[in-house]
Design an enzyme around this catalytic site. Sequence first.
Site, PDB file in Angstrom:
ATOM      1  N   SER A 239       0.846  -1.188   0.000  1.00 63.11           N
ATOM      2  CA  SER A 239       0.000   0.000   0.000  1.00 63.11           C
ATOM      3  C   SER A 239       0.883   1.240   0.000  1.00 63.11           C
ATOM      4  O   SER A 239       2.109   1.151   0.018  1.00 63.11           O
ATOM      5  CB  SER A 239      -0.919   0.015   1.226  1.00 63.11           C
ATOM      6  OG  SER A 239      -0.145   0.154   2.416  1.00 63.11           O
ATOM      7  N   LYS A 240       0.250   2.399   0.015  1.00 59.53           N
ATOM      8  CA  LYS A 240       0.989   3.655  -0.051  1.00 59.53           C
ATOM      9  C   LYS A 240       1.955   3.842   1.116  1.00 59.53           C
ATOM     10  O   LYS A 240       2.959   4.538   0.976  1.00 59.53           O
ATOM     11  CB  LYS A 240       0.012   4.832  -0.108  1.00 59.53           C
ATOM     12  CG  LYS A 240      -0.739   4.948  -1.434  1.00 59.53           C
ATOM     13  CD  LYS A 240      -1.662   6.153  -1.436  1.00 59.53           C
ATOM     14  CE  LYS A 240      -2.395   6.285  -2.760  1.00 59.53           C
ATOM     15  NZ  LYS A 240      -3.307   7.451  -2.783  1.00 59.53           N
ATOM     16  N   ARG A 241       1.646   3.218   2.237  1.00 61.30           N
ATOM     17  CA  ARG A 241       2.542   3.410   3.387  1.00 61.30           C
ATOM     18  C   ARG A 241       3.895   2.724   3.160  1.00 61.30           C
ATOM     19  O   ARG A 241       4.857   3.008   3.866  1.00 61.30           O
ATOM     20  CB  ARG A 241       1.894   2.906   4.667  1.00 61.30           C
ATOM     21  CG  ARG A 241       1.791   1.394   4.799  1.00 61.30           C
ATOM     22  CD  ARG A 241       1.247   1.024   6.176  1.00 61.30           C
ATOM     23  NE  ARG A 241       1.179  -0.402   6.385  1.00 61.30           N
ATOM     24  CZ  ARG A 241       0.170  -1.172   6.026  1.00 61.30           C
ATOM     25  NH1 ARG A 241      -0.873  -0.619   5.402  1.00 61.30           N
ATOM     26  NH2 ARG A 241       0.175  -2.463   6.265  1.00 61.30           N
ATOM     27  N   GLY A 243       5.471   3.050   0.335  1.00 59.18           N
ATOM     28  CA  GLY A 243       6.104   3.797  -0.752  1.00 59.18           C
ATOM     29  C   GLY A 243       5.129   3.940  -1.899  1.00 59.18           C
ATOM     30  O   GLY A 243       3.968   3.531  -1.816  1.00 59.18           O
TER      31      GLY A 243
END
Length: 478
Positions: A239-241, A243
């Site tokens: 996920s975005k966390r 990167g």
Amino acid sequence: MSDVRVRFAPSPTGYLHIGGLRTALFNWLYARHEGGTFIVRIEDTDRDRSTDEAIDVILEGLRWTGLTWDEGPYRQTDRLDLYRQQAMGLLERGQAYWCICTTEELEARRKEAQATGQPLKYNGQCRERGITTPTQPAALRFKSPQEGETVVEDLIKGAIVFDNAVLDDLIILRSNGYPTYNFSVVIDDAMMGITHVIRGDDHVNNTPRQVPIFSALGYAIPKFAHLPMILGADKARLSKRHGATSVLAYQEMGYLPEALVNYLVRLGWSFGDQEIFSLTEMVEKFSFGSVQKAAATFNPEKLLWLNAEYMKQSDPKQVAHQLQPFLQQQGYDPNSPIQPQGGLEALVPPLRERARTLVEMVDWSLPYVIEPVVRDEAATKKFITPEIAPSLQKFVERGKALEPFTKETAEQLFHVILEEDGLKMGNLAQPLRVALTGRTTSPGIYDVMELLGKDRSMNRILEALQHVSSCGIVPTDA
């Protein structure tokens, strides 16, 4: 061409993410390896979330990474009549039925089943009602088999066995007339002659729902291959966390598409210990037998390392072509006479040892493509001093007469002045570096001068000397 036909079928509800691109890549590689056909199909029946902008972004991501398609892009919204026709055929043959249960009724039953530990599936209340012409909002459900097993011979996972007793009577047409995912996918795969469905592990549970629909419609069942998931370092779904997950975000960060593709192919596939593959090698060596079953872990640092390796090994002309748009964002004009000697491609060899991405290379490139050069004030004060000014002035006066002006002749002049003025190499090299690039770090000083050329090099040294106060030197014009 072989009869192998595969498809990449994204839903245009957002950007093309890393996992989606990896799925597209494995489809593309298998098609190319087998001499088959790679199809792009846009699954846009979710009217509330699908957008034309998302479609454009997805296609741009595929083009950027070189995954060109042979057919498409098809759109499901152009095929709605086909889905409805096929659904009505199932209804006429008694393989589907109208369901008039309301959303409130279905939710109440779901909560009751959850509370009593029953399977969370439709209870079949409308299955035998025989509704032919509903007078209220109705959805069309498929009569899923309730006995026996559905066995899928997955090309990666091996045999997967599903108990039909847990299968739901899927809605295939919503009350608004739109088909559902599991139904439209089957129709598309069948009508497009898809021979192999290659998709992410998260679709495994859809497969036993889709196989009976293929059978009910009398279509050949394709072979299935479910790719391992991509996880972050914490073993959670990427996920975005962890990167950037958008493919085009990596384009904006200055990654080479070839490096990203190479990295993604190694997330779940291997060929011995080899790390770096050309596209030709990937196509030649690809097989499902080498695709791992376990989830793969996304490592941004390894991707960065691989990108740096590609920067070092790629054709300088190609890297320069990819670098140019980034430079233009910083004010570079490709039509300006202010150019490195030898053009942008001449910049690549001396700079790529220091840059891991195109964005980093931009920063190293600016002194050669922008005028006037921006000098670090502290560095200028430290190195462009009255004590070194006479040597710099001497370098300009003799440098103007050098013919030809190359890094070899500049190096010879540099050493002559060192000897004449009794200087150590750093005493002259650092002031020249700051004068020429405005910085204390750069490629080799002779490479710098060759890239700038004689006139720009001499002018920059003279400009730097203008910052010297009380040195007793009056610079002459270059």
